[in-house]
Enzyme design. Sequence first.
Site, PDB file in Angstrom:
ATOM      1  N   ASP A 197       0.835  -1.200   0.000  1.00  0.00           N
ATOM      2  CA  ASP A 197       0.000   0.000   0.000  1.00  0.00           C
ATOM      3  C   ASP A 197       0.869   1.250   0.000  1.00  0.00           C
ATOM      4  OD1 ASP A 197      -1.855   1.950   0.330  1.00  0.00           O
ATOM      5  OD2 ASP A 197      -2.695   1.183   2.196  1.00  0.00           O
ATOM      6  N   ASP A 233      -1.656   6.834  -6.236  1.00  0.00           N
ATOM      7  CA  ASP A 233      -1.935   5.747  -5.305  1.00  0.00           C
ATOM      8  C   ASP A 233      -2.110   4.428  -6.030  1.00  0.00           C
ATOM      9  OD1 ASP A 233      -2.696   4.183  -3.209  1.00  0.00           O
ATOM     10  OD2 ASP A 233      -4.500   5.300  -2.711  1.00  0.00           O
TER      11      ASP A 233
END
Length: 453
Positions: free
Chosen positions: A91, A304
């Site tokens: 992540d 992201d």
Amino acid sequence: MFSRFHALFLLLVLSVRTYKCVSSSSSSSSSFSFSSFSSSSSSQTLVLPLKTRITPTDHRPTDKLHFHHNVTLTVTLTVGTPPQNISMVIDTGSELSWLRCNRSSNPNPVNNFDPTRSSSYSPIPCSSPTCRTRTRDFLIPASCDSDKLCHATLSYADASSSEGNLAAEIFHFGNSTNDSNLIFGCMGSVSGSDPEEDTKTTGLLGMNRGSLSFISQMGFPKFSYCISGTDDFPGFLLLGDSNFTWLTPLNYTPLIRISTPLPYFDRVAYTVQLTGIKVNGKLLPIPKSVLVPDHTGAGQTMVDSGTQFTFLLGPVYTALRSHFLNRTNGILTVYEDPDFVFQGTMDLCYRISPVRIRSGILHRLPTVSLVFEGAEIAVSGQPLLYRVPHLTVGNDSVYCFTFGNSDLMGMEAYVIGHHHQQNMWIEFDLQRSRIGLAPVECDVSGQRLGIGS
């Protein structure tokens, strides 16, 4: 996924069992040492191939938010002494790495790390400098539990969360003899937007710019990824330098840093400056002020890998939606259902028959370009629309525009998701505080690295 997100629909699995170590000028295999990554002069990189797995979407509980996430990147490695096999979501929007911890009588509890079986496990007391100072970027401040251990609680916008104690443990990386002692969260409570899928993932590997992230603790100067979006060769993650002679020159955009904490600005996210949006090369009439973070920090733009689609603040989304709708008039048929909003954020959808898809109708769509300072991401063809699983109207499938409205998520930010990063080499240069972008064919790049078919 930035720190408020947790993706669950399409799973991209990184297989660490097939480590490749390559030099900057060739794709030949060689021995690998993680210690070499502490210096930018290293001539070696670690390449991990991606695998894909489709996860059903009909298990999401009704008490969760309408928005849920679609893609995770996971890596399989071993932790502790003796080593226990675990898998962790990669992540780029989160800081603290964590494992699902469970003290079990089973010799190898599935998808759980058992700290009682590891002689190298060391919990962090709440009086330690790590707990008192290095957790300051957490959305929820670390606290002291009844055993005087450092307690962390992480929460996400889709109502998923995890909580437990900070600890130090040995992480093993492939065949490397240079194992690393890392700070992580040993989480006893994990609640996600899909309980069935939650049980398949042991934890999360935080990759943002925070001091406790995996990338910061390991001292990597750079890392890159390339996602092809195909099942045959989904792509790869590369840790280390990417100065390959065959790689297309990258266009760099600077990472934005602020010194003063602001309520809506994530200071450890990979934040860039969005300067405009083009449709077929023409800039939309969007005021520059809307694209710049305001005095509260709202309006930052984050790159992201853990969020699938791209989300824009309301006024910008409305402008792009209107323009795209006009440009596709006469090409596509709008799906007319005022009550349907895909994933709670995407309200522009179309009915398209399989025959029209096979005829190449998607290639007639206008190109949408995200313009940054010094670089662009151009999205064209198939990535502009996403087929909604299990939804048909007659013989037509429903496809939705892959840009969503941040306002519908209650989020004051722009997020550039990985769906719009397909066949792009994305380099995170931590030493020079910048992100490099270049259009490439990820399968061809994988072959050059020795991992493609």
